[in-house]
Design a protein around this motif. Sequence first.
Motif, mmCIF file in Angstrom:
data_model
loop_
_atom_site.group_PDB
_atom_site.id
_atom_site.type_symbol
_atom_site.label_atom_id
_atom_site.label_comp_id
_atom_site.label_asym_id
_atom_site.label_seq_id
_atom_site.Cartn_x
_atom_site.Cartn_y
_atom_site.Cartn_z
ATOM 1 N N GLY A 70 -21.784 57.451 35.418
ATOM 2 C CA GLY A 70 -21.259 58.129 34.242
ATOM 3 C C GLY A 70 -20.607 57.241 33.198
ATOM 4 O O GLY A 70 -19.835 57.732 32.381
ATOM 5 N N ILE A 121 -18.535 59.884 31.108
ATOM 6 C CA ILE A 121 -18.990 61.269 31.079
ATOM 7 C C ILE A 121 -19.009 61.809 32.504
ATOM 8 O O ILE A 121 -19.331 61.096 33.449
ATOM 9 C CB ILE A 121 -20.369 61.411 30.412
ATOM 10 N N ASP A 122 -18.662 63.078 32.640
ATOM 11 C CA ASP A 122 -18.533 63.693 33.968
ATOM 12 C C ASP A 122 -19.872 64.081 34.574
ATOM 13 O O ASP A 122 -19.997 64.195 35.788
ATOM 14 C CB ASP A 122 -17.640 64.942 33.886
ATOM 15 N N GLN A 123 -20.852 64.304 33.727
ATOM 16 C CA GLN A 123 -22.159 64.743 34.213
ATOM 17 C C GLN A 123 -23.227 63.839 33.625
ATOM 18 O O GLN A 123 -23.419 63.797 32.413
ATOM 19 C CB GLN A 123 -22.410 66.200 33.807
ATOM 20 N N LEU A 179 -28.345 64.331 24.005
ATOM 21 C CA LEU A 179 -26.899 64.509 23.977
ATOM 22 C C LEU A 179 -26.451 64.635 22.531
ATOM 23 O O LEU A 179 -27.165 64.240 21.609
ATOM 24 C CB LEU A 179 -26.184 63.317 24.635
ATOM 25 N N LEU A 199 -21.236 65.723 24.052
ATOM 26 C CA LEU A 199 -21.598 67.093 24.404
ATOM 27 C C LEU A 199 -23.018 67.133 24.951
ATOM 28 O O LEU A 199 -23.845 66.268 24.652
ATOM 29 C CB LEU A 199 -21.507 68.004 23.178
ATOM 30 N N ALA A 200 -23.290 68.169 25.736
ATOM 31 C CA ALA A 200 -24.660 68.388 26.199
ATOM 32 C C ALA A 200 -25.518 68.841 25.015
ATOM 33 O O ALA A 200 -25.024 69.059 23.910
ATOM 34 C CB ALA A 200 -24.670 69.438 27.311
ATOM 35 N N PRO A 213 -26.680 62.814 32.377
ATOM 36 C CA PRO A 213 -27.853 63.575 31.933
ATOM 37 C C PRO A 213 -29.120 63.142 32.656
ATOM 38 O O PRO A 213 -29.202 62.039 33.198
ATOM 39 C CB PRO A 213 -27.930 63.251 30.438
ATOM 40 N N THR A 249 -21.096 72.280 25.667
ATOM 41 C CA THR A 249 -20.592 71.791 26.951
ATOM 42 C C THR A 249 -20.130 70.351 26.814
ATOM 43 O O THR A 249 -20.925 69.446 26.533
ATOM 44 C CB THR A 249 -21.690 71.869 28.027
ATOM 45 N N GLN A 250 -18.824 70.120 26.998
ATOM 46 C CA GLN A 250 -18.287 68.772 26.846
ATOM 47 C C GLN A 250 -18.493 67.973 28.121
ATOM 48 O O GLN A 250 -18.168 68.415 29.215
ATOM 49 C CB GLN A 250 -16.800 68.831 26.502
ATOM 50 N N LEU A 251 -19.012 66.763 27.952
ATOM 51 C CA LEU A 251 -19.265 65.881 29.088
ATOM 52 C C LEU A 251 -18.249 64.752 29.174
ATOM 53 O O LEU A 251 -17.988 64.229 30.259
ATOM 54 C CB LEU A 251 -20.677 65.288 28.982
ATOM 55 N N GLY A 252 -17.694 64.354 28.059
ATOM 56 C CA GLY A 252 -16.729 63.257 28.045
ATOM 57 C C GLY A 252 -16.180 63.056 26.649
ATOM 58 O O GLY A 252 -16.635 63.682 25.688
#
Length: 200
Positions: free
Chosen positions: A83, A129-131, A139, A104-105, A133, A110-113
Amino acid sequence: METRQKRILIVLGVLLGLAIIAIIIAAMNRPVQRAEFTPPPMEENAVAGVPEDVNEMMMYTKAPVTEDFTIALCGVPTITYDGQMRVYFTNDETNEFMIRAIILAADGKTQLGESGLLKPGEYVEYIHIDQVPKYGEELVLRVQSFEEKTYFSRGAFNMNIKVFILIDENGWQVEGAFDHLQTQDPGDGAGTDSADTPAA
């Protein structure tokens, strides 16, 4: 008798009217509770200056937004499997306000970081980023700007980034670029580059 009843009704009506007026005055003078604004934190890993020796395949470049607003970042950021998004997000020294990035995704919600705030003339190499891709997923990089002392908003805009990433302990492969820059008057610019190269 009827006259007395009428007087009583009139008095009660006057008292009721005064009571309503008192309630209205009390409501108007009641302090309004406003939601407290918590300023975004400063970026802990901020570095003064401009990044050097950035791999050419990452397409680090300045991106003028308006006449008085310029940022710089990698058009082809890399993302590791744990990440770490390597983007060299930079607040140009000519700006007069702080900025931060929110990743964002593709849905733009959806916030990723996110990064912390960067002062003019600072950059941050990585944004966590937490997720992570999927390969080939888009993104959205949202840039927010704030006055240094008041934190008054100076505006925000989105950049769509299309990312193709494969990173492991042996090397990396990356392909992608800005799809287009979204502002109040979005343009039609788009670009794609690709490269296969071992890690340094």
